[in-house]
Design an enzyme around this catalytic site. Structure first.
Site, mmCIF file in Angstrom:
data_model
loop_
_atom_site.group_PDB
_atom_site.id
_atom_site.type_symbol
_atom_site.label_atom_id
_atom_site.label_comp_id
_atom_site.label_asym_id
_atom_site.label_seq_id
_atom_site.Cartn_x
_atom_site.Cartn_y
_atom_site.Cartn_z
ATOM 1 C CD GLU A 99 -35.392 8.843 21.393
ATOM 2 O OE1 GLU A 99 -35.419 8.195 22.462
ATOM 3 O OE2 GLU A 99 -34.344 9.149 20.833
ATOM 4 C CG ASP A 100 -36.430 4.552 24.851
ATOM 5 O OD1 ASP A 100 -36.193 5.740 24.503
ATOM 6 O OD2 ASP A 100 -35.643 3.917 25.584
ATOM 7 C CG ASP A 103 -36.684 11.609 31.752
ATOM 8 O OD1 ASP A 103 -37.706 11.842 32.413
ATOM 9 O OD2 ASP A 103 -35.583 11.398 32.279
ATOM 10 C CG PHE A 152 -36.766 4.759 36.197
ATOM 11 C CD1 PHE A 152 -36.084 5.756 35.513
ATOM 12 C CD2 PHE A 152 -36.396 3.435 36.008
ATOM 13 C CE1 PHE A 152 -35.036 5.437 34.652
ATOM 14 C CE2 PHE A 152 -35.353 3.108 35.150
ATOM 15 C CZ PHE A 152 -34.669 4.114 34.472
ATOM 16 N NE ARG A 165 -31.153 -2.453 27.384
ATOM 17 C CZ ARG A 165 -31.154 -1.112 27.369
ATOM 18 N NH1 ARG A 165 -32.220 -0.458 27.004
ATOM 19 N NH2 ARG A 165 -30.071 -0.442 27.706
HETATM 20 P P1 IMP Z 1 -33.935 12.350 27.952
HETATM 21 O O1 IMP Z 1 -32.722 12.681 27.154
HETATM 22 O O2 IMP Z 1 -33.834 12.842 29.376
HETATM 23 O O3 IMP Z 1 -35.228 12.784 27.295
HETATM 24 O O4 IMP Z 1 -33.970 10.804 28.166
HETATM 25 C C1 IMP Z 1 -34.172 9.895 27.203
HETATM 26 C C2 IMP Z 1 -33.518 8.574 27.563
HETATM 27 O O5 IMP Z 1 -33.398 8.383 28.978
HETATM 28 C C3 IMP Z 1 -34.370 7.438 27.079
HETATM 29 O O6 IMP Z 1 -34.083 7.094 25.740
HETATM 30 C C4 IMP Z 1 -34.054 6.346 28.077
HETATM 31 O O7 IMP Z 1 -32.910 5.617 27.672
HETATM 32 C C5 IMP Z 1 -33.734 7.072 29.357
HETATM 33 N N1 IMP Z 1 -34.907 7.103 30.264
HETATM 34 C C6 IMP Z 1 -35.623 8.172 30.640
HETATM 35 N N2 IMP Z 1 -36.622 7.849 31.478
HETATM 36 C C7 IMP Z 1 -36.553 6.505 31.611
HETATM 37 C C8 IMP Z 1 -37.353 5.549 32.354
HETATM 38 O O8 IMP Z 1 -38.341 5.834 33.024
HETATM 39 N N3 IMP Z 1 -36.945 4.251 32.233
HETATM 40 C C9 IMP Z 1 -35.877 3.847 31.489
HETATM 41 N N4 IMP Z 1 -35.127 4.711 30.785
HETATM 42 C C10 IMP Z 1 -35.450 6.031 30.841
HETATM 43 MG MG MG Z 2 -31.671 3.757 28.690
#
Ligand code: IMP
Ligand code: MG
Length: 175
Positions: A99-100, A103, A152, A165
């Protein structure tokens, strides 16, 4: 096309590369006997995955799913959809999610539920970035690059409205 905002370096590339090395060592130590199938979520993880596999020194296989969780901008829609499905048979495979960023935790929670009926032998989680302050769904992270505050970030694969990106550093956007 939305207006370009100036990115400010938040985590410089040298530090990212050092952390990718450290993660690779941890993963190699744990999976030496049986290399995992790396399952990466598009698109945000592409740069991290590419750097990770080049220093991992393990004969891993790689596959992708594409999910959409964010409509646009910085606020999660909360709805996750599979945009590109997994077509490999993962039964009895050791899966390592790449995962990147984690959140709210919804994406990883969704992936666990998505993979479970396909009966993998194990599922572990590797993320470059973790924003624990934003967690809505509890997630166990096995390999974590950086824990960051509730900001963010863009760059190194991460986008804001599909932009930024390509940046080699992890950045924040100037207002
Ligand atoms: P989650 O499902 O809320 O944990 O979010 C995961 C996804 O939200 C990541 O794979 C990103 O694509 C996007 N995301 C969450 N925070 C950021 C951020 O700070 N920058 C860019 N993308 C984010
Ligand atoms: Mg994204």
């Amino acid at each position: 096309m939305v207006a370009w905002r100036t990115p400010k370096v938040f985590i410089p590339r040298e530090q990212i590369h050092g952390t990718v090395q450290r993660l690779a060592e941890e993963i190699r130590r744990d999976y030496r006997a049986a290399p995992p199938l790396l399952l990466s979520t598009l698109k945000g993880s592409f740069m991290f995955l590419a750097d990770l596999v080049r220093v991992l020194d393990l004969p891993v296989e790689i596959t992708f799913v594409r999910l959409s969780s964010y409509g646009s901008g910085t606020v999660s829609s909360g709805q996750i959809e599979v945009v590109q499905d997994l077509y490999e048979d993962i039964r009895a495979r050791d899966i390592l999610l790449i995962e990147d960023i984690i959140d709210s935790g919804r994406t990883v929670g969704f992936l666990h539920a998505y993979l479970a009926p396909r009966a993998p032998a194990s599922v572990r989680v590797c993320t470059l970035l973790d924003k624990p302050q934003r967690r809505q769904v509890p997630v166990t992270i096995d390999y974590c690059g950086f824990t960051i505050p509730d900001v963010f970030v863009v760059g190194y694969g991460l986008d804001w409205n599909e932009q930024y990106r390509h940046l080699p550093d992890i950045c924040v956007l100037e207002p």
